[in-house]
Structures are given as C-alpha cells and as structure tokens.
Design a protein around this motif. Structure first.
Motif, PDB file in Angstrom:
ATOM      1  N   TYR A  62     -34.111  42.137  28.867  1.00  0.00           N
ATOM      2  CA  TYR A  62     -34.604  41.274  28.586  1.00  0.00           C
ATOM      3  C   TYR A  62     -34.434  39.962  29.340  1.00  0.00           C
ATOM      4  O   TYR A  62     -33.591  40.170  30.014  1.00  0.00           O
ATOM      5  CB  TYR A  62     -33.078  40.742  27.478  1.00  0.00           C
ATOM      6  N   GLY A  63     -35.511  39.177  29.184  1.00  0.00           N
ATOM      7  CA  GLY A  63     -35.476  37.571  30.123  1.00  0.00           C
ATOM      8  C   GLY A  63     -35.877  38.059  31.106  1.00  0.00           C
ATOM      9  O   GLY A  63     -35.813  37.308  32.149  1.00  0.00           O
ATOM     10  N   GLN A  64     -36.723  39.286  32.015  1.00  0.00           N
ATOM     11  CA  GLN A  64     -37.208  39.398  32.736  1.00  0.00           C
ATOM     12  C   GLN A  64     -38.513  38.365  32.902  1.00  0.00           C
ATOM     13  O   GLN A  64     -38.654  38.058  34.340  1.00  0.00           O
ATOM     14  CB  GLN A  64     -38.073  40.526  33.331  1.00  0.00           C
ATOM     15  N   GLU A  65     -38.662  37.532  31.869  1.00  0.00           N
ATOM     16  CA  GLU A  65     -40.283  36.803  32.432  1.00  0.00           C
ATOM     17  C   GLU A  65     -39.109  35.391  33.585  1.00  0.00           C
ATOM     18  O   GLU A  65     -40.167  34.618  34.156  1.00  0.00           O
ATOM     19  CB  GLU A  65     -40.780  36.056  30.861  1.00  0.00           C
ATOM     20  N   ASP A  66     -38.496  34.987  32.783  1.00  0.00           N
ATOM     21  CA  ASP A  66     -37.784  33.506  34.065  1.00  0.00           C
ATOM     22  C   ASP A  66     -36.996  34.696  35.300  1.00  0.00           C
ATOM     23  O   ASP A  66     -38.007  33.690  35.846  1.00  0.00           O
ATOM     24  CB  ASP A  66     -36.509  33.519  33.208  1.00  0.00           C
ATOM     25  N   GLU A  67     -36.862  35.931  35.143  1.00  0.00           N
ATOM     26  CA  GLU A  67     -36.644  36.181  36.529  1.00  0.00           C
ATOM     27  C   GLU A  67     -37.589  36.445  36.873  1.00  0.00           C
ATOM     28  O   GLU A  67     -37.596  35.897  38.363  1.00  0.00           O
ATOM     29  CB  GLU A  67     -35.512  37.300  37.256  1.00  0.00           C
ATOM     30  N   GLY A  68     -38.687  36.594  36.507  1.00  0.00           N
ATOM     31  CA  GLY A  68     -40.104  37.020  37.728  1.00  0.00           C
ATOM     32  C   GLY A  68     -40.994  35.623  37.462  1.00  0.00           C
ATOM     33  O   GLY A  68     -41.468  36.099  39.440  1.00  0.00           O
ATOM     34  N   PHE A  69     -40.483  34.582  37.243  1.00  0.00           N
ATOM     35  CA  PHE A  69     -40.844  33.160  37.928  1.00  0.00           C
ATOM     36  C   PHE A  69     -40.512  33.020  38.826  1.00  0.00           C
ATOM     37  O   PHE A  69     -40.814  31.877  39.805  1.00  0.00           O
ATOM     38  CB  PHE A  69     -40.983  31.893  36.266  1.00  0.00           C
ATOM     39  N   LEU A  70     -39.025  33.334  38.609  1.00  0.00           N
ATOM     40  CA  LEU A  70     -37.818  32.472  39.549  1.00  0.00           C
ATOM     41  C   LEU A  70     -38.468  33.516  41.349  1.00  0.00           C
ATOM     42  O   LEU A  70     -38.569  32.969  42.353  1.00  0.00           O
ATOM     43  CB  LEU A  70     -36.831  32.660  39.945  1.00  0.00           C
ATOM     44  N   ARG A  71     -39.050  34.970  40.661  1.00  0.00           N
ATOM     45  CA  ARG A  71     -38.317  35.102  42.650  1.00  0.00           C
ATOM     46  C   ARG A  71     -40.632  35.432  42.262  1.00  0.00           C
ATOM     47  O   ARG A  71     -40.884  35.013  44.257  1.00  0.00           O
ATOM     48  CB  ARG A  71     -38.918  37.019  41.567  1.00  0.00           C
TER      49      ARG A  71
END
Length: 283
Positions: A62-71
């Motif tokens: 859950y929420g991997q879209e945001d973490e993916g943007f940061l990465r």
C-alpha cells in the motif's frame, strides 16, 4: 459495542487481506503488537493503532506509488522535506534514498501521530532524519486539529475548539536554516494552499514539489485546484499530473482534482525528462 463492531466491519470491507486486519486488531487489543514490526522496502515500522500501520500490516505494498516517486527523484546527498509526515513511511523511504550524506526533515502536527513517527524513526536508527512537531500554515500561532481514529485523515479545524490544540508555524520559519530542498512533499488534507502561502522563501529554494491534490479537501478551506496552480505559477512553477510514475501531464488553472491524486511542480521542466526520466505528455 454494536456500533463499534459495525465500524470495524465497514473498515474490513475496504481493506485488502481482511483476515490479517482482524489479526492486527487482536494483537493491538491484547498488547502483543509491541512485539510486531512491519517490514517494508528497506525499513520497518511498529504495528501501532495508526490507520496506516494497520493497513500496511494487511498489505505491505500500500502506498508504493509515493515511495516509487521518491526512489525515482531523490539521490544520495539530497535534502528531502516531508510536510504531513504521518507515521514516517515516506520519511524513512526518503532517508534510504538520500543516504547518510543527505538530510530528511519530517514535519507532523498531531501530537499522538508524532509520537508514533518518532518511535518508527528510532526503530530504524537512521541518523539523517530531523523531526518537527508543528502544524504548518500562513501565520504563526495556535489552531485546532481533528483527533479522529482514522488518524491519516486528521486535519486543521477552522473556527472550532474541538480536537487538539497544536502550534502552527510558517514553513519559511521552520526551514530558515535549510539552504536548498531537492524534493518537498506536502500532504495536509486540504491545507496545502495555506502551507504554500507561508513558504515564499522555501519555494525560492525548492527544486521539486510533490503534493496531494483533491478538490473535496480544498473545498473545506474555500479554494480550488486552480488557486493552487495559480499560486505556484506566480513563483515560477510548472504543474503536472503524475501518471503511473512514468508520465507527466501539464496542467493549467482550469484543471480540477476531482479525485485524490498527486501533482508535481518544478521550475525546471527539462529536469523531469533529462534527470528523472519522466515523459511529458505533449498537448
């Protein structure tokens, strides 16, 4: 009691892996949750009463879209600021990306949520993270913050003495000693405009802004998506809608976020393609 059961059942209907969610509530009820850590992508968090922690216990993606943007956008040595840090998932993910030479600042208003945030940062032992317990707005003082059990949707209450009283500061004041910001993330449940209004100096030293946008949230504070776009454009920013963390759609002030989504703002659109490898959709 019956109402409490109905609330839990309604929550379970909206969650992935409802059996794991039930197990999470059992662990929380018995106090055994203190022995449980939720392993994420390079970090871990406590299983706490937080709505987000319970959700992640049931679905770690859950929420991997945001973490993916940061990465995709943060590099070793960068400075990352998270306004509305909640329990720290994006603070921790950002800290991994910027490494020991970088700097992460997490800002969270709600005192209870801030306590969980501090605990999660301590659990991981990262040294590059600075935490600030304050609301952020366009004037310094006090305001009231909601205190709902669904803590990830707590927000500023205008003209109300309910909830909890918290300090509010301008982002310009909180970040006056920060020389440059590579990525500024803002998620404050509709109070984004007031945050930007108190961040004139911060906007001048920020490369990339990643913020949540939702017309329903903005309406609570009597403005719309176009007002945000105009405000940022007046500081030289170009605004884009994020699509699958691969494409960006340019927006003008007629655009409205009719569903909750993430927008990006930058003064350097070429960096989005050349440095971060997004593809900008041509109109």
């Amino acid at each position: 009691m019956l109402r409490h059961i109905k609330t839990i059942l309604s929550i379970l209907k909206e969650r992935d892996n409802p059996l794991k969610i039930i197990w999470a509530y059992i662990l929380l009820r018995t106090g055994l949750n203190k022995y449980v850590h939720i392993k994420q992508h390079g970090y871990k968090i406590h299983l706490s009463q937080s709505n987000l922690a319970i959700t992640l216990f049931g679905n770690k993606d859950y929420g991997q879209e945001d973490e993916g943007f940061l990465r995709k956008t943060l590099k070793p040595g960068n400075t990352y600021v998270d306004v509305g840090a909640n329990i720290g998932t994006l603070v921790l993910s950002g800290a991994i990306s910027v490494g020991t030479e970088g700097h992460v600042i997490g800002i969270e208003a709600h005192p209870k949520t801030f306590g969980v945030l501090k605990s999660n940062i301590k659990l991981n032992g990262f040294k590059s993270i600075e935490l600030i317990n304050s609301a952020v707005g366009n004037e310094k003082g006090k305001l009231h913050f909601s205190d709902a059990k669904s803590d990830d949707s707590n927000k500023v209450l205008l003209d109300s003495n309910q909830g909890v009283e918290v300090d509010v500061n301008l982002l310009d004041e909180l970040l006056k000693d920060t020389n440059y910001i590579d990525v500024l993330k803002i998620d404050v449940e509709g109070f984004e405009k007031q945050v930007f209004e108190g961040a004139t100096a911060v906007l001048n030293k920020t490369k990339l802004i990643y913020f949540e946008s939702f017309e329903n949230n903005y309406a609570t504070y009597n403005y719309n998506t176009g007002d945000i776009i105009n405000l940022l454009a007046s500081s030289g920013f170009h605004i884009f809608k994020v699509i699958n963390n691969t494409h960006l759609q340019p927006l003008d002030n007629n655009y409205r976020s009719l569903k909750c989504e993430n927008l990006v703002a930058t003064k350097e659109p070429t960096c989005l393609e050349d440095e971060y490898h997004f593809e900008i959709i041509k109109s």
